[in-house]
Design an enzyme around this catalytic site. Structure first.
Site, PDB file in Angstrom:
ATOM      1  N   ARG A  96       0.850  -1.188   0.000  1.00 38.22           N
ATOM      2  CA  ARG A  96       0.000   0.000   0.000  1.00 38.22           C
ATOM      3  C   ARG A  96       0.894   1.250   0.000  1.00 38.22           C
ATOM      4  NH1 ARG A  96      -3.306  -2.694  -1.697  1.00 38.22           N
ATOM      5  NH2 ARG A  96      -5.436  -3.107  -0.986  1.00 38.22           N
TER       6      ARG A  96
ATOM      7  N   ASP B 107       4.813  -0.448  -6.964  1.00 33.58           N
ATOM      8  CA  ASP B 107       3.550  -0.764  -7.631  1.00 33.58           C
ATOM      9  C   ASP B 107       2.429   0.089  -7.045  1.00 33.58           C
ATOM     10  OD1 ASP B 107       1.943  -2.332  -9.494  1.00 33.58           O
ATOM     11  OD2 ASP B 107       1.021  -3.187  -7.693  1.00 33.58           O
TER      12      ASP B 107
ATOM     13  N   GLU C 248      -2.104   7.772  -4.762  1.00 33.42           N
ATOM     14  CA  GLU C 248      -2.468   7.185  -6.070  1.00 33.42           C
ATOM     15  C   GLU C 248      -3.979   7.154  -6.314  1.00 33.42           C
ATOM     16  OE1 GLU C 248      -1.112   3.072  -6.018  1.00 33.42           O
ATOM     17  OE2 GLU C 248      -2.889   2.448  -4.912  1.00 33.42           O
TER      18      GLU C 248
ATOM     19  N   HIS D 267      -0.357  -0.196  -9.909  1.00 36.83           N
ATOM     20  CA  HIS D 267      -1.088  -1.034  -8.953  1.00 36.83           C
ATOM     21  C   HIS D 267      -1.597  -2.270  -9.708  1.00 36.83           C
ATOM     22  CE1 HIS D 267      -3.450  -0.907  -4.927  1.00 36.83           C
ATOM     23  NE2 HIS D 267      -3.243  -2.154  -5.303  1.00 36.83           N
TER      24      HIS D 267
HETATM   25  C1  COI Z   1      -5.491  -6.034  -3.108  1.00 35.23           C
HETATM   26  O1  COI Z   1      -5.993  -7.126  -3.401  1.00 35.23           O
HETATM   27  O2  COI Z   1      -5.310  -5.708  -1.928  1.00 35.23           O
HETATM   28  C2  COI Z   1      -5.113  -5.101  -4.183  1.00 35.23           C
HETATM   29  O3  COI Z   1      -4.322  -4.231  -3.945  1.00 35.23           O
HETATM   30  C3  COI Z   1      -5.768  -5.263  -5.528  1.00 35.23           C
HETATM   31  C4  COI Z   1      -6.316  -4.033  -6.205  1.00 35.23           C
HETATM   32  C5  COI Z   1      -7.386  -4.410  -7.182  1.00 35.23           C
HETATM   33  C6  COI Z   1      -6.814  -2.927  -5.319  1.00 35.23           C
END
Ligand code: COI
Length: 326
Positions: A232, A256, A261, A293
């Site tokens: 994150r 990523d 973001e 991401h």
């Molecule tokens: C998650 O699965 O935690 C992700 O970061 C995926 C994304 C689609 C927000």
């Protein structure tokens, strides 16, 4: 059983159809996120399925409950977009996803290797037929120490992937995992921070992990450190990252996810005026790789995200609970 799925991408549609059929539920799909504007759409549904752009604040949760929507499943692993405490208080049942950690782990290894081999610059040069080598000399992973912060499912998978490269692996987590001790040495955070050539984050975003990587920690790191984040954005203070790259303390960043973001990721912003100066500034450095991401984004993960989300609501309705309940 009726489910409304928010934030549905085209590539998810066939899986929604497949698992709606399997679990015999009526499903409606929308591209829109769940917010105050779209909330009325949820009237008459048993549960909603969401992704990370649907912020389940206390107000939204109260409104869902008032509309008799008792179940929510996020197709994500992370759930920092959901007020879990309030959901528990009002009896809104929430589940997250448990799609396999392999895709994110492989993306992490890719960012590590790209960072160590200066691959962003090499790619830029390739576009203009510049096949020179100067400035591209890399470092070999087998001679380096990698620090993994967080040994949950994804951290464990990254450690196992890295083991084959022959690097030294340090790990840090509140809960130590016995199997992982075969591949990595657990240390305290300070030792990991001061001893690692590469540091990769695999921890959830909580109040206690917000800006885990800040000026103070970066100052303690080895010179030329490589920082990787597929977890994150807010785990890393963007100002500290900028300062670390400018001062050349940080040798490379493979991100990523990045602080701020929201509103950018997964969107085509080519024709827009982007106001987030810090992201725009950070991404132009030759040693900073940003991906959108997308570490999660594989065929395996996408199918499992949808499957898990439908299964969770199905289990909540039919059995009163589900294995991925949070
Ligand atoms: C998650 O699965 O935690 C992700 O970061 C995926 C994304 C689609 C927000």
């Amino acid at each position: 059983m009726k489910i409304l799925a928010f934030e549905v991408r085209e590539d998810e549609e066939l899986y929604f159809k497949k698992y709606a059929d399997k679990y015999n539920c009526e499903i409606t799909l929308t591209e829109a996120p769940l917010n105050f504007e779209t909330l009325p759409m949820a009237n008459g549904y048993d549960g909603v399925s969401i992704l990370g752009k649907s912020h389940l604040t206390a107000d939204i949760e109260d409104n869902l409950k008032a509309s008799k929507v008792n179940f929510c499943s996020t197709r994500t692993v992370g759930f920092n977009h959901i007020d879990i405490e309030h959901a528990h208080k009002i009896g809104l049942k929430v589940a997250n996803s448990n799609y396999p950690p392999t895709g994110v782990a492989e993306h992490t290894v890719m960012l590590i290797l790209m960072s160590l081999r200066n691959y962003k610059q090499a790619m830029w040069r390739g576009q203009v037929n510049d096949y020179s080598l100067s400035g591209l000399k890399g470092r070999e992973l087998n001679s380096l120490t990698v620090g993994i912060i967080g040994t949950g499912k994804i951290g464990q998978c990254v450690i196992k992937n890295l083991f084959g490269f022959g690097c030294k692996i340090l790990a840090c987590d509140k809960y130590e995992n016995d199997e992982i001790k075969k591949y990595a040495t657990y240390t305290d955070l300070d030792t990991l921070i001061t001893s690692s050539d590469i540091i990769s984050l695999h921890t959830p975003l909580l109040e206690s992990t917000y800006h885990l990587i800040n000026d103070e920690k970066i100052n303690k790191m080895k010179d030329n450190v490589v920082l990787i984040n597929c977890a994150r954005g807010e785990l890393m203070d963007i100002n500290a990252l900028i300062y670390g790259v400018e001062s050349k303390k940080i040798g490379a960043l493979g991100l990523d996810v990045i602080e701020g973001e929201d509103g950018l990721y997964h969107e085509d912003k080519r024709s827009d005026i982007i106001s987030n100066q810090k992201i725009a500034y950070l991404r132009q450095f030759p040693n900073v790789i940003l991906t959108q991401h997308m570490a999660f984004y594989t065929d395996t993960a996408v199918e499992n995200m949808v499957k898990c989300s439908i299964e969770a609501i199905h289990d909540f309705v039919k059995k009163g609970d589900c294995p991925t309940s949070i």
